[in-house]
Design a protein around this motif. Structure first.
Motif, PDB file in Angstrom:
ATOM      1  N   ASP A  11       0.904  -1.389   0.680  1.00  0.00           N
ATOM      2  CA  ASP A  11       0.158  -0.077   0.246  1.00  0.00           C
ATOM      3  C   ASP A  11       1.010   1.344   0.078  1.00  0.00           C
ATOM      4  O   ASP A  11       0.731   2.403  -0.216  1.00  0.00           O
ATOM      5  N   ILE A  12       2.180   1.253  -0.240  1.00  0.00           N
ATOM      6  CA  ILE A  12       3.484   2.307   0.411  1.00  0.00           C
ATOM      7  C   ILE A  12       4.191   2.492  -0.818  1.00  0.00           C
ATOM      8  O   ILE A  12       4.835   3.322  -1.217  1.00  0.00           O
ATOM      9  N   THR A  13       4.320   1.541  -1.231  1.00  0.00           N
ATOM     10  CA  THR A  13       5.345   1.225  -2.693  1.00  0.00           C
ATOM     11  C   THR A  13       5.219   1.930  -3.659  1.00  0.00           C
ATOM     12  O   THR A  13       4.030   1.480  -4.034  1.00  0.00           O
ATOM     13  N   PRO A  14       6.217   3.188  -4.131  1.00  0.00           N
ATOM     14  CA  PRO A  14       5.757   3.962  -5.033  1.00  0.00           C
ATOM     15  C   PRO A  14       5.800   3.494  -7.036  1.00  0.00           C
ATOM     16  O   PRO A  14       6.484   2.459  -6.519  1.00  0.00           O
ATOM     17  N   ARG A  15       5.370   4.200  -7.125  1.00  0.00           N
ATOM     18  CA  ARG A  15       6.067   3.542  -9.067  1.00  0.00           C
ATOM     19  C   ARG A  15       7.452   4.485  -9.494  1.00  0.00           C
ATOM     20  O   ARG A  15       7.366   5.029  -8.574  1.00  0.00           O
ATOM     21  N   LYS A  16       7.852   3.482 -10.203  1.00  0.00           N
ATOM     22  CA  LYS A  16       8.994   4.925 -10.175  1.00  0.00           C
ATOM     23  C   LYS A  16       9.120   5.710 -10.884  1.00  0.00           C
ATOM     24  O   LYS A  16      10.182   7.207 -10.665  1.00  0.00           O
ATOM     25  N   GLU A  17       7.912   6.241 -11.683  1.00  0.00           N
ATOM     26  CA  GLU A  17       7.649   8.210 -11.789  1.00  0.00           C
ATOM     27  C   GLU A  17       7.586   9.127 -10.559  1.00  0.00           C
ATOM     28  O   GLU A  17       7.986   9.943 -10.723  1.00  0.00           O
ATOM     29  N   SER A  18       7.116   8.073  -9.448  1.00  0.00           N
ATOM     30  CA  SER A  18       6.568   9.004  -8.530  1.00  0.00           C
ATOM     31  C   SER A  18       7.545   9.092  -7.106  1.00  0.00           C
ATOM     32  O   SER A  18       7.256   9.739  -6.048  1.00  0.00           O
ATOM     33  N   VAL A  19       8.807   8.648  -7.358  1.00  0.00           N
ATOM     34  CA  VAL A  19       9.913   8.146  -6.134  1.00  0.00           C
ATOM     35  C   VAL A  19       9.748   9.445  -5.563  1.00  0.00           C
ATOM     36  O   VAL A  19      10.258   9.510  -4.646  1.00  0.00           O
ATOM     37  N   THR A  20      10.336  10.630  -6.290  1.00  0.00           N
ATOM     38  CA  THR A  20      10.840  11.522  -6.061  1.00  0.00           C
ATOM     39  C   THR A  20       9.706  12.165  -4.987  1.00  0.00           C
ATOM     40  O   THR A  20      10.281  12.630  -4.100  1.00  0.00           O
ATOM     41  N   ALA A  21       8.473  11.932  -5.326  1.00  0.00           N
ATOM     42  CA  ALA A  21       7.442  12.787  -4.534  1.00  0.00           C
ATOM     43  C   ALA A  21       7.357  11.725  -3.569  1.00  0.00           C
ATOM     44  O   ALA A  21       7.282  12.216  -2.102  1.00  0.00           O
ATOM     45  N   PHE A  22       7.354  10.786  -3.350  1.00  0.00           N
ATOM     46  CA  PHE A  22       7.020   9.925  -2.291  1.00  0.00           C
ATOM     47  C   PHE A  22       8.610  10.092  -1.464  1.00  0.00           C
ATOM     48  O   PHE A  22       8.342  10.028   0.130  1.00  0.00           O
ATOM     49  N   CYS A  23       9.642  10.809  -1.654  1.00  0.00           N
ATOM     50  CA  CYS A  23      11.156  10.589  -1.134  1.00  0.00           C
ATOM     51  C   CYS A  23      11.079  12.147  -0.245  1.00  0.00           C
ATOM     52  O   CYS A  23      11.465  12.196   0.524  1.00  0.00           O
ATOM     53  N   GLU A  24      10.182  12.747  -0.962  1.00  0.00           N
ATOM     54  CA  GLU A  24      10.554  13.966  -0.368  1.00  0.00           C
ATOM     55  C   GLU A  24      10.261  14.687   0.963  1.00  0.00           C
ATOM     56  O   GLU A  24      10.424  15.188   1.704  1.00  0.00           O
ATOM     57  N   PRO A  25       8.340  13.772   1.243  1.00  0.00           N
ATOM     58  CA  PRO A  25       8.676  14.001   2.357  1.00  0.00           C
ATOM     59  C   PRO A  25       9.578  13.643   4.080  1.00  0.00           C
ATOM     60  O   PRO A  25       9.615  14.399   4.896  1.00  0.00           O
ATOM     61  N   PHE A  26      10.741  13.110   3.496  1.00  0.00           N
ATOM     62  CA  PHE A  26      11.710  13.047   4.490  1.00  0.00           C
ATOM     63  C   PHE A  26      12.887  13.464   4.105  1.00  0.00           C
ATOM     64  O   PHE A  26      13.798  13.661   4.629  1.00  0.00           O
ATOM     65  N   ALA A  27      12.694  14.743   3.369  1.00  0.00           N
ATOM     66  CA  ALA A  27      13.631  15.703   3.314  1.00  0.00           C
ATOM     67  C   ALA A  27      14.776  16.645   4.509  1.00  0.00           C
ATOM     68  O   ALA A  27      15.876  16.291   4.511  1.00  0.00           O
ATOM     69  N   GLU A  28      13.833  16.248   5.936  1.00  0.00           N
ATOM     70  CA  GLU A  28      14.122  17.080   6.809  1.00  0.00           C
ATOM     71  C   GLU A  28      15.191  16.263   7.616  1.00  0.00           C
ATOM     72  O   GLU A  28      15.439  16.722   8.259  1.00  0.00           O
ATOM     73  N   ASP A  29      14.960  14.068   7.380  1.00  0.00           N
ATOM     74  CA  ASP A  29      15.590  13.982   7.576  1.00  0.00           C
ATOM     75  C   ASP A  29      16.112  13.352   7.085  1.00  0.00           C
ATOM     76  O   ASP A  29      16.384  12.329   5.749  1.00  0.00           O
ATOM     77  N   THR A  30      17.772  13.853   6.943  1.00  0.00           N
ATOM     78  CA  THR A  30      19.105  13.309   6.064  1.00  0.00           C
ATOM     79  C   THR A  30      18.596  11.707   5.630  1.00  0.00           C
ATOM     80  O   THR A  30      18.718  12.128   4.711  1.00  0.00           O
ATOM     81  N   ILE A  31      19.199  11.061   6.619  1.00  0.00           N
ATOM     82  CA  ILE A  31      19.281  10.080   6.346  1.00  0.00           C
ATOM     83  C   ILE A  31      18.217   8.788   5.986  1.00  0.00           C
ATOM     84  O   ILE A  31      18.602   8.442   5.149  1.00  0.00           O
ATOM     85  N   SER A  32      17.452   9.307   5.813  1.00  0.00           N
ATOM     86  CA  SER A  32      15.958   8.711   6.253  1.00  0.00           C
ATOM     87  C   SER A  32      15.758   9.413   3.705  1.00  0.00           C
ATOM     88  O   SER A  32      15.350   8.460   3.156  1.00  0.00           O
ATOM     89  N   PHE A  33      15.911  10.899   3.962  1.00  0.00           N
ATOM     90  CA  PHE A  33      15.544  10.664   2.100  1.00  0.00           C
ATOM     91  C   PHE A  33      16.920  10.095   1.623  1.00  0.00           C
ATOM     92  O   PHE A  33      16.332   9.699   0.592  1.00  0.00           O
ATOM     93  N   HIS A  34      18.229   9.894   1.478  1.00  0.00           N
ATOM     94  CA  HIS A  34      18.822   9.434   1.054  1.00  0.00           C
ATOM     95  C   HIS A  34      18.593   7.959   0.891  1.00  0.00           C
ATOM     96  O   HIS A  34      18.950   7.771  -0.339  1.00  0.00           O
TER      97      HIS A  34
END
Length: 417
Positions: free
Chosen positions: A245-268
């Motif tokens: 229910d949470i795995t994104p599609r290829k084209e949605s990875v950027t948007a999926f990871c963006e909410p973690f931007a403030e957590d550097t380790i999680s984002f990368h």
């Protein structure tokens, strides 16, 4: 979505799993200089030889040979012990070294063994081979033990087991885990966090931060990478159900990871572990460079290249008898990361199976054709693995280092001082 129930009377079970399973080191003799070839390539006569020959014959003309091994070996599990199954796998690897990264098979063997008596899952883990099949056996036992429970852990229950999780990867009693064991252990806890939080990514990452910072090391990154690996690289039906229910599609990875931007380790971790969705791209120099350009930070770019050398080494070295493909990939990368490419490949081979030391020398020879810096980066990675994998064993550490060519043998030994 799969959910997990945690019985408070079993609060020490997880600790026992990792402490016993990941604390066994069985590589002392692999680097004996009297052995001219890595043990994985030596011919070993065994009562299982006939079974190995039959499987090799069956899979020789299969469309996907390695997947065929994954399917054929488990067919014998009703008549083989778990130890025999791994011995049979080793015989097949001797004939077909492409099969060294047998992680999926190891998962399945351990799952089958654990399913016989789930209450004895810790015993199964204790019997798992170490530094074989990229440690898939203990992971498989863990997932089998927890996959069919009814409810996931409450916040109160998670808080109650945190002290055990924080201690499980560390030294206790007579057990002193090497650095590679500790790292793999915390990576496994990242996977486990996803199960006990019912795939709550932010809660899982927070749990990693709570348990993985030590006085002598910080293992938060490897733990969080285990969290996001669960999202993008699920292995079995239960893993898939957990994250479907949470795995994104290829084209949605950027948007999926963006909410973690403030957590550097999680984002990368999110961006790097998404490589599975871009597999056809990252196996080319242009695609790999493009994938790792998601960030301008040079250190995180380096981390990205190192991480993505795992699948590339599996495809270009382990599954191929020559390494021309790896050499072409590394040579085509931006100059600053060509050495990283060779170094990452050498490190990956040792991580998958420490008996592959001689094969890493072939990688460094290929790096020499690209440049002196690239060759030095390659040997530096091999030398550093002595500390990562054998620093607590003087005999094994020294034996490993002395197999390196000059001057790297002495440089390797000096790390111990």
């Amino acid at each position: 979505m799969t959910k997990i129930r945690y019985n408070m009377r079993r609060r020490f079970a997880i600790a026992g799993f990792l402490a016993v399973g990941l604390g066994i080191v069985a590589v002392l003799l692999i680097f004996d200089k009297s052995v001219s070839l890595p043990m994985v390539f030596r011919r070993v006569e065994s009562p299982l030889s006939a079974s190995a020959e039959n499987i090799l014959r069956t899979c020789r003309d299969a469309p996907h040979t390695l997947s065929c091994y994954d399917a054929e070996i488990p067919k014998l599990l009703n008549t083989l012990t778990m130890e025999d199954a791994f011995a049979l796998t080793r015989l097949i690897q001797q004939r077909d070294p492409r099969y060294l990264n047998c992680h999926v098979l190891a998962h399945y063997i351990a799952e089958r063994e654990t399913a016989k008596n789930p209450d004895r899952w810790e015993d199964v883990v204790a019997r798992c081979p170490v530094m074989m099949c990229n440690n898939g056996c203990p992971h498989g036992s863990l997932m089998e033990r927890f996959k069919n429970e009814e409810d996931y852990l409450t916040e109160e229950q998670i808080q109650s087991i945190k002290p055990d999780l924080a201690d499980v990867c560390e030294a206790r009693g007579g057990r002193r885990p090497e650095e590679v064991e500790r790292s793999m252990c915390y990576h496994g806890l990242g996977h486990l966090a996803m199960y006990i939080t019912n795939a709550n990514l932010k809660r899982s990452a927070a749990l990693c931060r709570d348990i993985a910072i030590k006085k002598d090391g910080n293992y938060v990154q490897t733990c969080v990478e285990g969290v996001f690996m669960s999202v993008f690289q699920p292995l079995g039906p239960e893993d898939i159900a957990l994250v479907q229910d949470i795995t994104p599609r290829k084209e949605s990875v950027t948007a999926f990871c963006e909410p973690f931007a403030e957590d550097t380790i999680s984002f990368h971790a999110c961006r790097k572990e998404s490589w599975a969705l871009f597999y056809d791209d990252i196996t080319t120099a242009t695609g790999l460079a493009a994938f790792c350009s998601y960030t301008d930070d040079r250190q995180w770019q380096w981390s990205c290249y190192m991480s993505l050398m795992n699948p590339n080494t599996d495809a270009l070295v382990i599954r191929n008898r020559d390494i021309a493909g790896l050499q072409n990939l590394c040579a085509g990368l931006p100059g600053a990361f060509r050495g990283t490419c060779f170094a990452g490949a050498a490190h990956r081979l040792l991580q998958v199976d420490a008996a592959l030391l001689d094969r890493t020398f072939e990688i460094c020879a290929a790096a020499r054709d690209v440049g002196t810096k690239e060759q030095n980066d390659c040997f530096r990675a091999i030398s550093a693995f002595a500390v990562e994998g054998f620093a607590l064993s003087n005999r094994t550490f020294a034996t490993y280092c002395r197999r390196l060519p000059p001057p790297w043998d002495n440089r390797c030994l000096m790390q111990k001082r």
